[in-house]
Design an enzyme around this catalytic site. Structure first.
Site, PDB file in Angstrom:
ATOM      1  CB  VAL A  63      12.102  -5.885   8.337  1.00 53.92           C
ATOM      2  CG1 VAL A  63      13.313  -4.966   8.469  1.00 53.92           C
ATOM      3  CG2 VAL A  63      12.331  -6.926   7.248  1.00 53.92           C
TER       4      VAL A  63
ATOM      5  CG  MET B 117      -1.932  -1.173   1.141  1.00 55.48           C
ATOM      6  SD  MET B 117      -3.460  -0.884   2.026  1.00 55.48           S
ATOM      7  CE  MET B 117      -2.862  -0.714   3.684  1.00 55.48           C
ATOM      8  N   GLY B 118       2.141   1.083  -0.391  1.00 53.99           N
ATOM      9  CA  GLY B 118       3.024   2.243  -0.499  1.00 53.99           C
ATOM     10  C   GLY B 118       3.544   2.694   0.849  1.00 53.99           C
TER      11      GLY B 118
ATOM     12  CD  GLN C 192      -2.149  -8.684   4.226  1.00 55.41           C
ATOM     13  OE1 GLN C 192      -2.955  -7.772   4.320  1.00 55.41           O
ATOM     14  NE2 GLN C 192      -0.870  -8.477   3.945  1.00 55.41           N
TER      15      GLN C 192
ATOM     16  CE  LYS D 125       3.725  -4.473  11.181  1.00 53.43           C
ATOM     17  NZ  LYS D 125       2.333  -4.354  10.737  1.00 53.43           N
TER      18      LYS D 125
ATOM     19  CB  SER E 293       3.011   2.363   5.957  1.00 53.08           C
ATOM     20  OG  SER E 293       3.606   1.508   5.011  1.00 53.08           O
TER      21      SER E 293
ATOM     22  CG  MET F 189      10.867  -1.435   9.968  1.00 54.71           C
ATOM     23  SD  MET F 189      11.990  -1.325   8.579  1.00 54.71           S
ATOM     24  CE  MET F 189      13.496  -1.001   9.473  1.00 54.71           C
TER      25      MET F 189
ATOM     26  N   GLY G  32      10.970  -2.932   5.488  1.00 56.23           N
ATOM     27  CA  GLY G  32      10.233  -4.199   5.468  1.00 56.23           C
ATOM     28  C   GLY G  32       9.810  -4.530   4.050  1.00 56.23           C
ATOM     29  CG  HIS G  33       6.902  -2.072   2.072  1.00 60.72           C
ATOM     30  ND1 HIS G  33       6.783  -0.917   2.817  1.00 60.72           N
ATOM     31  CD2 HIS G  33       5.677  -2.648   2.113  1.00 60.72           C
ATOM     32  CE1 HIS G  33       5.547  -0.810   3.256  1.00 60.72           C
ATOM     33  NE2 HIS G  33       4.850  -1.831   2.854  1.00 60.72           N
TER      34      HIS G  33
HETATM   35  P1  AMP Z   1       1.472  -2.931   3.464  1.00 53.93           P
HETATM   36  O1  AMP Z   1       2.024  -1.909   2.523  1.00 53.93           O
HETATM   37  O2  AMP Z   1       1.537  -2.520   4.907  1.00 53.93           O
HETATM   38  O3  AMP Z   1       0.114  -3.445   3.044  1.00 53.93           O
HETATM   39  O4  AMP Z   1       2.449  -4.161   3.371  1.00 53.93           O
HETATM   40  C1  AMP Z   1       2.774  -4.760   2.144  1.00 53.93           C
HETATM   41  C2  AMP Z   1       3.488  -6.063   2.418  1.00 53.93           C
HETATM   42  O5  AMP Z   1       4.669  -5.802   3.163  1.00 53.93           O
HETATM   43  C3  AMP Z   1       2.625  -7.041   3.260  1.00 53.93           C
HETATM   44  O6  AMP Z   1       2.831  -8.354   2.782  1.00 53.93           O
HETATM   45  C4  AMP Z   1       3.200  -6.857   4.634  1.00 53.93           C
HETATM   46  O7  AMP Z   1       3.035  -7.987   5.460  1.00 53.93           O
HETATM   47  C5  AMP Z   1       4.664  -6.610   4.324  1.00 53.93           C
HETATM   48  N1  AMP Z   1       5.309  -5.909   5.442  1.00 53.93           N
HETATM   49  C6  AMP Z   1       4.877  -4.766   6.039  1.00 53.93           C
HETATM   50  N2  AMP Z   1       5.688  -4.449   7.075  1.00 53.93           N
HETATM   51  C7  AMP Z   1       6.636  -5.417   7.135  1.00 53.93           C
HETATM   52  C8  AMP Z   1       7.753  -5.654   7.976  1.00 53.93           C
HETATM   53  N3  AMP Z   1       8.063  -4.852   8.981  1.00 53.93           N
HETATM   54  N4  AMP Z   1       8.511  -6.750   7.741  1.00 53.93           N
HETATM   55  C9  AMP Z   1       8.204  -7.599   6.707  1.00 53.93           C
HETATM   56  N5  AMP Z   1       7.167  -7.419   5.873  1.00 53.93           N
HETATM   57  C10 AMP Z   1       6.394  -6.348   6.079  1.00 53.93           C
END
Ligand code: AMP
Length: 283
Positions: A177, A31-32, A154, A150, A187, A185, A37-38
């Site tokens: 991460v 989601m940007g 989901q 994380k 967003s 981490m 982590g991303h």
């Molecule tokens: P999001 O942008 O928050 O929807 O996350 C996009 C992807 O990145 C999802 O698969 C999350 O689980 C993964 N993600 C978000 N934060 C972390 C993190 N700290 N460590 C590893 N993966 C992450």
């Protein structure tokens, strides 16, 4: 130069043309407001695939609180630059109207998993996630898709729908991460005040404390849950949504540590809701 794709047609054509020349396609949906982590998911995809596509789409249907959607951080320019520097081949960044054109009504119901723990706390959340994930996977047609542990539930929902709907994609889970002080981490961390940012470390502290207890032989989930709550209670700025010891298949709370079990926490700091988890048995 990273290619920017904005329609399902363009994303599908891009992916099909890569695959038709024998290139494997890795996919990282996001989601940007990208962070390390991303970036870790992206690096993993790049290391395992000839080409990598990242999607950036703040999906309105998975937000249960309107203000969470409107205040969700958006850093499009930096996100594109980061993807470019990592070596991403294409970014799929459609508008809301493209993903959900007027009149679209079909949703994906992931079943019982959507109604427990995070699903119970956020009604409709996992139907929104499942629907957008199916749309993204059938648009980008990757060989492999990368998701973070994380968001543990989901990841389970995604594995469920991929299996139940026979979607031709491998799903890879990537370990969480963390910041040097343990905070996972996210967003949403950008929206924490300085005081809340400091306070938010109690979430990881609670998780690591019960992991240590398990390592020392504790098997009573009620003791572990009470321990998490007492660690979280040391931080007055923390408002706990849930702190549970759950089975990693059903996400139902357990009494004792048998099988695959994780500790999961959701907590508010101001109006920012954070989630985190740790495995109490090998993943
Ligand atoms: P999001 O942008 O928050 O929807 O996350 C996009 C992807 O990145 C999802 O698969 C999350 O689980 C993964 N993600 C978000 N934060 C972390 C993190 N700290 N460590 C590893 N993966 C992450």
């Amino acid at each position: 130069m990273v290619e920017i794709l904005t329609t399902p047609h363009d994303a599908r054509s891009w992916s099909r043309s890569r695959r038709s020349t024998g290139h494997s396609v890795g996919f990282v949906p996001t989601m940007g407001a990208l962070h390390d982590g991303h970036a870790t998911l992206v690096r993993r995809s790049i290391s395992e695939n000839r080409t990598t596509v990242v999607s950036i789409f703040v999906n309105p249907t998975q937000f249960d609180r309107g203000t969470d959607f409107t205040t969700y951080p958006r850093t499009e320019h930096d996100d594109i630059a980061l993807c470019e520097s990592l070596g991403v081949d294409a970014i799929y960044m459609p508008s809301v109207d493209v993903v959900y054109p007027a009149g679209s009504t079909t949703t994906v119901d992931p079943g019982p998993l959507a109604g427990v723990l995070e699903g119970a706390a956020r009604p409709g959340h996992f139907a929104g996630v499942a629907t957008v994930v199916v749309k993204l996977l059938t648009t980008c047609e990757p060989d492999t898709a990368y998701f973070g542990e994380k968001d543990l539930q989901q990841l389970a929902v995604v594995r469920r729908i991929v299996s139940d709907l026979d979607l031709p994609v491998s799903v890879v889970g990537v370990p969480t991460v963390r910041e040097p002080d343990g905070l996972a981490m996210s967003s949403r961390n950008r929206r924490l005040s300085d005081d809340d940012r400091r306070a938010a470390t109690c979430v990881a502290r609670a998780l690591f404390t019960v992991r240590d207890l398990v390592d020392a032989g504790e098997r009573d989930a009620h003791v572990l849950r009470a321990t998490m709550l007492s660690v979280l209670a040391t931080e007055p700025r923390c408002r706990v949504d849930y702190a549970e010891i759950v089975d990693r298949t059903s996400f139902a709370s357990v009494d004792t540590l048998e099988g695959d079990v994780s500790a999961c926490v959701a907590a508010f700091f101001g109006d920012v809701r954070l989630i985190d988890n740790t495995s109490l048995s090998p993943l």
